[in-house]
Write an enzyme that holds these catalytic residues in place. Sequence first.
Site, PDB file in Angstrom:
ATOM      1  N   CYS A   4       2.000  -8.008  14.483  1.00  0.00           N
ATOM      2  CA  CYS A   4       3.322  -7.438  14.789  1.00  0.00           C
ATOM      3  C   CYS A   4       4.383  -8.521  14.872  1.00  0.00           C
ATOM      4  CB  CYS A   4       3.351  -6.742  16.143  1.00  0.00           C
ATOM      5  SG  CYS A   4       2.354  -5.292  16.274  1.00  0.00           S
ATOM      6  N   HIS A  36       0.856  -1.187   0.000  1.00  0.00           N
ATOM      7  CA  HIS A  36       0.000   0.000   0.000  1.00  0.00           C
ATOM      8  C   HIS A  36       0.898   1.246   0.000  1.00  0.00           C
ATOM      9  CE1 HIS A  36       0.801   0.532   4.263  1.00  0.00           C
ATOM     10  NE2 HIS A  36       0.169  -0.598   4.603  1.00  0.00           N
ATOM     11  N   CYS A  68      -3.656  -4.570  20.639  1.00  0.00           N
ATOM     12  CA  CYS A  68      -2.316  -4.236  20.168  1.00  0.00           C
ATOM     13  C   CYS A  68      -2.242  -2.734  19.885  1.00  0.00           C
ATOM     14  CB  CYS A  68      -2.030  -5.021  18.888  1.00  0.00           C
ATOM     15  SG  CYS A  68      -0.670  -4.310  17.947  1.00  0.00           S
ATOM     16  N   LYS A 108      -3.110  -2.660   6.278  1.00  0.00           N
ATOM     17  CA  LYS A 108      -3.851  -3.695   5.572  1.00  0.00           C
ATOM     18  C   LYS A 108      -4.949  -4.251   6.460  1.00  0.00           C
ATOM     19  CE  LYS A 108       0.243  -5.390   4.977  1.00  0.00           C
ATOM     20  NZ  LYS A 108       1.542  -5.902   4.516  1.00  0.00           N
ATOM     21  N   HIS A 117      -1.866  -2.316  15.870  1.00  0.00           N
ATOM     22  CA  HIS A 117      -2.924  -2.787  14.971  1.00  0.00           C
ATOM     23  C   HIS A 117      -4.330  -2.647  15.532  1.00  0.00           C
ATOM     24  CE1 HIS A 117       0.733  -4.716  13.403  1.00  0.00           C
ATOM     25  NE2 HIS A 117       0.157  -4.514  12.242  1.00  0.00           N
ATOM     26  N   HIS A 130       3.922   1.510   2.505  1.00  0.00           N
ATOM     27  CA  HIS A 130       5.152   0.804   2.131  1.00  0.00           C
ATOM     28  C   HIS A 130       5.883   1.570   1.030  1.00  0.00           C
ATOM     29  CE1 HIS A 130       2.387  -2.653   3.309  1.00  0.00           C
ATOM     30  NE2 HIS A 130       3.304  -2.648   4.256  1.00  0.00           N
ATOM     31  N   CYS A 155       0.813 -10.310  19.605  1.00  0.00           N
ATOM     32  CA  CYS A 155       0.073  -9.806  18.437  1.00  0.00           C
ATOM     33  C   CYS A 155       0.642 -10.480  17.198  1.00  0.00           C
ATOM     34  CB  CYS A 155       0.170  -8.286  18.302  1.00  0.00           C
ATOM     35  SG  CYS A 155      -0.513  -7.700  16.734  1.00  0.00           S
ATOM     36  N   LYS A 184      -3.053   5.448  10.844  1.00  0.00           N
ATOM     37  CA  LYS A 184      -1.989   4.819  10.071  1.00  0.00           C
ATOM     38  C   LYS A 184      -2.616   3.875   9.051  1.00  0.00           C
ATOM     39  CE  LYS A 184       1.988   1.750  10.283  1.00  0.00           C
ATOM     40  NZ  LYS A 184       2.371   0.439  10.756  1.00  0.00           N
TER      41      LYS A 184
END
Length: 512
Positions: free
Chosen positions: A133, A20, A147, A301, A150, A23, A130, A298
């Site tokens: 992670c 995405h 988490c 995905k 996430h 990245h 998690c 943030k």
Amino acid sequence: MGRDVFYITTPIYYPNDVPHIGHAYNAVATDFIARYHRLRGERVFHLTGTDEHGLKLQRAAEAAGMDPKTWVDEMEPRWREVWARLDIANDDYIRTTEPRHEAAVQQILQAVYDNGREDIYIGHYEGLYCVACEAYYTEDDLVRGNCPIHDRPVELLREENYFFRLSAYADRLLEYYEGTPSAIEPEVRRNEVLSLIQGGLQDFSISRTSFRWGVPLPWDPRHVCYVWFDALTNYITAAGYGSDPERFARLWPADIHLIGKDILRFHAVYWPAMLMAAGVEPPSQVWAHGYILVGGEKMSKTKLTGIHPFQLVDHFGVDSYRYYFMREIQFGQDGSFSWESMVDRHNADLANGLGNLASRVLAMLGSYFEGAVPEPTVEGAAADLPEVAAGAATRFQEHMEAVGLTPALGAVWDIVSRANRYLVEKEPWALAKDEERRGEVASILYAAAETLRILAVLISPIMPSAAGRLWEQLGMGDPLAAQRLPKAAGWGQLAPGTKTVKGESLFPRLDS
Ligand code: ME8
């Protein structure tokens, strides 16, 4: 032989899904820096790749009904195709499932295991984990029970693990960072790491018996190496650790690990300690950038907010894409992506700014001089353009050396703005009506064309494709790739008589 290569890395991305724009932000920034160093005449080694082991990947494969290797083999090309389309010129691409990497992981593990300090020992681990992670958290780390990265539930896991004695490295790490302040940038991240270390370090688990998708520990193959010893080691695998000592001496320590701030702890605490334990120097610098936010969060995905880079490149083109993210978001800070701001940037800086400058100058060269660069004969006709260009080129380089990617582009656009204003002030189109003022018109257009030549050189690390087209339109003989800073930014290198062509508009205007 000592170090003679500028070595820069991206993180290796998890190929459990497609890339995405978060990245790609990291990939473009790394490529921008790498291309700048090539432009400086340095040898560069730019490494990227995919992080293909671990529970997360195994689960993604299971969900798709495939074995993990088939799954990663299928996913990995979908990362490479994005880097190719974004003009990412990496020198190597590492996959952690390659034999060269598995060998290097076993070597570093064995080196630490054998270092005589029992830095690797066996124990049990129970903790809140998690999967996204691939990390354990303490109760305190969690946000609303989830988490912190996430925002998803964590799992309680218990198993026999080998551990790395990170706790023994706090003093050495502090000493190292106090002696080498540039080792973590920007400063806010450095302070974060220092207080983390001062707060005390816990040993971390480095192996698993609960699944097989990883590199077996050389002294106890019932266990596979887990996550960070595997992933981080990619940076030394590709530099020849354990396989090519001569090459390793030239490349290591890496100049910059460019990462997102989410993986700062692993790069600035785990990694140097692992290397110290193996008798290898820590990297010269870890540079942690901020997050691309979409709708204030943030991009990720798991939250389904991921935007694929092609969704934007199809509309804006690759050059505008690369430019926007580096210019719009102050490098080092978090920043929001929005379609509107991208259209505005494109139209203001590229279509009306640089694109308009190029098309006006090339059109006038075509109309008044049959496309040939005229001889500048009138002294002072260039006004302050040579000084403005020289000053901005110097600032551009200073910022780039310090990874100030956003202000570096700001410096280049100071030239664009000044040159557009220069044309408005000089009005060569009005002077051209008077045959007696042809010398002035020639001198003004020479100065403007020479400015474009310098701009083509300076934008080549961020917009390699547009820079190449501009270079061609200017009729330059020497390839752009052969230009070197600072020399190529010096005034007066455009030869009178050079045949220019108007060509296609560099950045067509977009509707908002
Ligand atoms: O963490 N904004 O892989 P990964 C900015 N495999 N950057 C972002 C971003 C966002 N919204 N989302 C991701 C891993 N990134 C491990 C790394 S390295 C030895 C192992 C960037 O695919 C950021 O740099 O989850 C992040 O660290 C990187 O993508 C890799 O994310």
